[in-house]
Design an enzyme around this catalytic site. Structure first.
Site, PDB file in Angstrom:
ATOM      1  N   ASP A 271       0.862  -1.178   0.000  1.00 18.96           N
ATOM      2  CA  ASP A 271       0.000   0.000   0.000  1.00 18.96           C
ATOM      3  C   ASP A 271       0.906   1.238   0.000  1.00 18.96           C
ATOM      4  O   ASP A 271       2.094   1.150   0.365  1.00 18.96           O
ATOM      5  CB  ASP A 271      -0.854  -0.073   1.288  1.00 18.96           C
ATOM      6  CG  ASP A 271      -1.624   1.188   1.560  1.00 18.96           C
ATOM      7  OD1 ASP A 271      -2.466   1.554   0.741  1.00 18.96           O
ATOM      8  OD2 ASP A 271      -1.360   1.818   2.594  1.00 18.96           O
ATOM      9  N   ILE A 272       0.365   2.389  -0.358  1.00 20.32           N
ATOM     10  CA  ILE A 272       1.187   3.599  -0.425  1.00 20.32           C
ATOM     11  C   ILE A 272       0.967   4.525   0.773  1.00 20.32           C
ATOM     12  O   ILE A 272       1.817   4.630   1.657  1.00 20.32           O
ATOM     13  CB  ILE A 272       0.953   4.365  -1.746  1.00 20.32           C
ATOM     14  CG1 ILE A 272       1.393   3.506  -2.953  1.00 20.32           C
ATOM     15  CG2 ILE A 272       1.709   5.685  -1.747  1.00 20.32           C
ATOM     16  CD1 ILE A 272       1.133   4.145  -4.307  1.00 20.32           C
ATOM     17  N   ASP A 273      -0.197   5.174   0.819  1.00 17.32           N
ATOM     18  CA  ASP A 273      -0.426   6.180   1.877  1.00 17.32           C
ATOM     19  C   ASP A 273      -0.579   5.534   3.246  1.00 17.32           C
ATOM     20  O   ASP A 273      -1.410   4.658   3.432  1.00 17.32           O
ATOM     21  CB  ASP A 273      -1.677   7.000   1.545  1.00 17.32           C
ATOM     22  CG  ASP A 273      -1.442   7.921   0.361  1.00 17.32           C
ATOM     23  OD1 ASP A 273      -1.738   7.508  -0.776  1.00 17.32           O
ATOM     24  OD2 ASP A 273      -0.936   9.037   0.584  1.00 17.32           O
TER      25      ASP A 273
ATOM     26  N   ASP B 285      -2.358  -0.116   5.721  1.00 17.24           N
ATOM     27  CA  ASP B 285      -2.660   0.587   6.983  1.00 17.24           C
ATOM     28  C   ASP B 285      -4.133   0.879   7.216  1.00 17.24           C
ATOM     29  O   ASP B 285      -4.472   1.504   8.230  1.00 17.24           O
ATOM     30  CB  ASP B 285      -1.901   1.929   6.996  1.00 17.24           C
ATOM     31  CG  ASP B 285      -2.548   2.926   6.040  1.00 17.24           C
ATOM     32  OD1 ASP B 285      -2.931   4.032   6.482  1.00 17.24           O
ATOM     33  OD2 ASP B 285      -2.720   2.579   4.859  1.00 17.24           O
TER      34      ASP B 285
HETATM   35  O1  LIG Z   1      -4.556   2.821  -0.483  1.00 20.53           O
HETATM   36  P1  LIG Z   1      -3.610   3.961  -0.159  1.00 20.53           P
HETATM   37  O2  LIG Z   1      -2.388   4.025  -1.043  1.00 20.53           O
HETATM   38  O3  LIG Z   1      -3.262   4.030   1.307  1.00 20.53           O
HETATM   39  O4  LIG Z   1      -4.449   5.303  -0.461  1.00 20.53           O
HETATM   40  C1  LIG Z   1      -5.552   5.567   0.414  1.00 20.53           C
HETATM   41  C2  LIG Z   1      -5.925   7.025   0.246  1.00 20.53           C
HETATM   42  O5  LIG Z   1      -4.743   7.780   0.548  1.00 20.53           O
HETATM   43  C3  LIG Z   1      -4.870   9.218   0.438  1.00 20.53           C
HETATM   44  O6  LIG Z   1      -5.632   9.713   1.515  1.00 20.53           O
HETATM   45  C4  LIG Z   1      -4.995   9.453   2.760  1.00 20.53           C
HETATM   46  O7  LIG Z   1      -3.656  10.042   2.760  1.00 20.53           O
HETATM   47  C5  LIG Z   1      -3.644  11.474   2.669  1.00 20.53           C
HETATM   48  C6  LIG Z   1      -2.192  11.908   2.554  1.00 20.53           C
HETATM   49  O8  LIG Z   1      -1.438  11.381   3.613  1.00 20.53           O
HETATM   50  C7  LIG Z   1      -4.368  12.069   3.903  1.00 20.53           C
HETATM   51  O9  LIG Z   1      -4.355  13.490   3.832  1.00 20.53           O
HETATM   52  C8  LIG Z   1      -5.801  11.543   3.941  1.00 20.53           C
HETATM   53  O10 LIG Z   1      -6.446  11.986   5.143  1.00 20.53           O
HETATM   54  C9  LIG Z   1      -5.806  10.019   3.935  1.00 20.53           C
HETATM   55  O11 LIG Z   1      -7.153   9.515   3.828  1.00 20.53           O
HETATM   56  C10 LIG Z   1      -5.444   9.629  -0.917  1.00 20.53           C
HETATM   57  O12 LIG Z   1      -5.757  11.017  -0.876  1.00 20.53           O
HETATM   58  C11 LIG Z   1      -6.665   8.821  -1.307  1.00 20.53           C
HETATM   59  O13 LIG Z   1      -6.982   9.113  -2.664  1.00 20.53           O
HETATM   60  C12 LIG Z   1      -6.381   7.333  -1.184  1.00 20.53           C
HETATM   61  O14 LIG Z   1      -7.517   6.545  -1.517  1.00 20.53           O
HETATM   62 MG   LIG Z   2      -2.910   3.243   3.045  1.00 21.37          MG
END
Ligand SMILES: O=P(O)(O)OC[C@H]1O[C@H](O[C@H]2O[C@H](CO)[C@@H](O)[C@H](O)[C@H]2O)[C@H](O)[C@@H](O)[C@@H]1O
Ligand SMILES: [Mg+2]
Length: 259
Positions: free
Chosen positions: A33-35, A210
């Site tokens: 996963d990224i974020d 996460d």
């Molecule tokens: O599946 P992921 O790679 O974890 O992406 C999930 C979402 O991540 C982002 O939102 C989340 O991270 C942001 C930056 O750290 C944060 O500001 C936000 O509150 C989090 O929900 C992204 O913006 C989404 O498009 C993704 O789906």
């Molecule tokens: Mg994530």
């Protein structure tokens, strides 16, 4: 669902387990996963920072695994590529709805009706100062990290917009975000598509994520006798059997394996 409190592996055990991956580099496939996993969470979607060494480390680790390293993200595939350029890893974007694997690239376009929905949502969000609307093409996210006081009203409104969108879209909850994503594929479905071809075929999955959206890929990893690692402080229940308490620890593991 097993709660993280009962996770079989804590930080030290998980790092020890992951350090053994390269003893059998042909046996494992990594799905990251990224974020919140590779990258620290940030106040807004575009405020994230990619540590300078990380793309090259992922590339070196991918090479050690014969290419069996994929990114599985709620971001769009194009956005993920931009984050880790010049590399273009096997990637599933929009929570699995678009994918680039050995079979090629499959993306998904927004319908005119979904475009209209995004316009309406964006206009309505003007009334909720601090709420950010993230347009991801065939998906849209309403973020309330900067305006937590709007969580309840956003939850109600995003359920309404999910009704308007119809059965081709699904409401995806996440970290201080409500998303409408294409319903056709989850992150778990994306893993099954990666497993249909090399270099992922016949390998055991290591899944690291996460958030709620990652639970479907943890379930696939558990079912396939692989590893499921939930990142972050103990909190929400999870089917992951291991944990790492921060994305910094995830990056430490990646750096050690890529060395
Ligand atoms: O599946 P992921 O790679 O974890 O992406 C999930 C979402 O991540 C982002 O939102 C989340 O991270 C942001 C930056 O750290 C944060 O500001 C936000 O509150 C989090 O929900 C992204 O913006 C989404 O498009 C993704 O789906
Ligand atoms: Mg994530």
């Amino acid at each position: 669902m097993q709660s993280l409190e009962n996770a079989v592996q804590d930080d030290d055990a998980t790092q020890e387990m992951l350090s053994l991956v390269l003893e059998e580099p042909d046996h494992w496939a990594m799905f990251l996963d990224i974020d919140g996993t590779l990258l620290n969470l940030a106040p807004t979607p575009d405020a994230i920072e990619v540590p300078e060494a990380l793309p090259g480390q992922l590339h070196r680790l991918s090479n050690k695994l014969g290419g069996a390293l994929a990114l599985v993200t709620g971001r769009s595939l194009a956005y993920a590529d931009e984050l880790f350029k010049p590399f273009a890893f096997p990637t599933a974007g929009l929570h699995g709805a678009e994918i680039r694997n050995a079979a090629g690239m499959q993306t998904i376009e927004a319908t005119p009706e979904f475009q209209a929905l995004k316009h309406a949502l964006t206009a309505e969000a003007e009334h909720y100062p601090g709420v950010l609307i993230e347009d991801k093409g065939a998906a849209v996210a309403a973020h309330y990290r900067l305006a937590p006081e709007y969580e309840k009203v956003l939850e109600e409104r995003m359920h309404h917009y999910a009704e308007v969108a119809g059965s081709n879209w699904a409401l995806q909850l996440g970290k201080m975000v409500f998303e409408l994503r294409p319903a056709r594929s989850s992150k778990g479905d994306a893993l099954e598509r990666f497993f249909q071809s090399d270099p992922f075929k016949n390998r055991s999955p290591i899944t690291i994520g996460d958030d709620l959206t990652d639970e479907s890929m943890f379930a696939i990893a558990n079912a396939r006798g692989g590893l499921s690692v939930r990142v972050g402080a103990i909190g929400a229940p999870s089917c992951a059997t291991s944990r790492l308490s921060s994305s910094a620890l995830v990056r430490n593991v990646i750096a050690a394996l890529a060395a």
